[in-house]
Design an enzyme around this catalytic site. Sequence first.
Site, mmCIF file in Angstrom:
data_model
loop_
_atom_site.group_PDB
_atom_site.id
_atom_site.type_symbol
_atom_site.label_atom_id
_atom_site.label_comp_id
_atom_site.label_asym_id
_atom_site.label_seq_id
_atom_site.Cartn_x
_atom_site.Cartn_y
_atom_site.Cartn_z
ATOM 1 C CG ASP A 104 31.331 45.147 30.491
ATOM 2 O OD1 ASP A 104 31.831 45.813 29.587
ATOM 3 O OD2 ASP A 104 31.635 45.276 31.679
ATOM 4 C CG ASP A 165 31.578 38.783 41.993
ATOM 5 O OD1 ASP A 165 32.705 38.342 42.268
ATOM 6 O OD2 ASP A 165 31.126 38.784 40.823
ATOM 7 N NE ARG A 171 29.102 35.914 43.453
ATOM 8 C CZ ARG A 171 29.321 36.107 42.159
ATOM 9 N NH1 ARG A 171 28.389 36.674 41.428
ATOM 10 N NH2 ARG A 171 30.450 35.742 41.607
#
Length: 185
Positions: A104, A165, A171
Amino acid sequence: MESHIEKVLWTQDEIAARVSDLASQISADLVVGSPPPIMVGVATGAFLFLADLVRQIKLPITVDFIRAESYGCGTESSGKPTISFDSKLDVAGKHIILVEDVVDTGSTLACLIAHMESKGASSVSVCTFLDKPARRKVHIHLLGQGKFYTGFQCPDYFVVGYGMDFAELYRNLPYVGVLKPELYK
């Protein structure tokens, strides 16, 4: 859980095909006869991806885990990752392949690469299931002859499933989907 998903981005079959491609790329890039690389899964999000990936690599490898945290129970990285559980294997002089669920901002990955370098790794590659370049804040500098392998380029959505998650839930979804915003805002 299915009713919590706004849309599916990648199906179980699409994931399996891409993981197989990544394993083939990594296998082709590994040098036969050199010390086996250490595949280090970044817990907990990468556990399914790592398991699927290593089962398809047909050369000697070792596997370990490291835990770096920057999200907590939120949807945004704090930008200040900490290593809360270190790899138990000696990485000195070895080629490391960090296996991530999603890259990210790049902060966690930069922290992990620097950590492996400080422990004496000779090179560090990255294999990420998802890459979100639109959110990148930190430039990623690989170590030595490291390479950057990407499963999918991910749009700027908050995604769950296939190990990823929200507050430790979702998950176990076999696909990657966009979580409905009303569930995390």
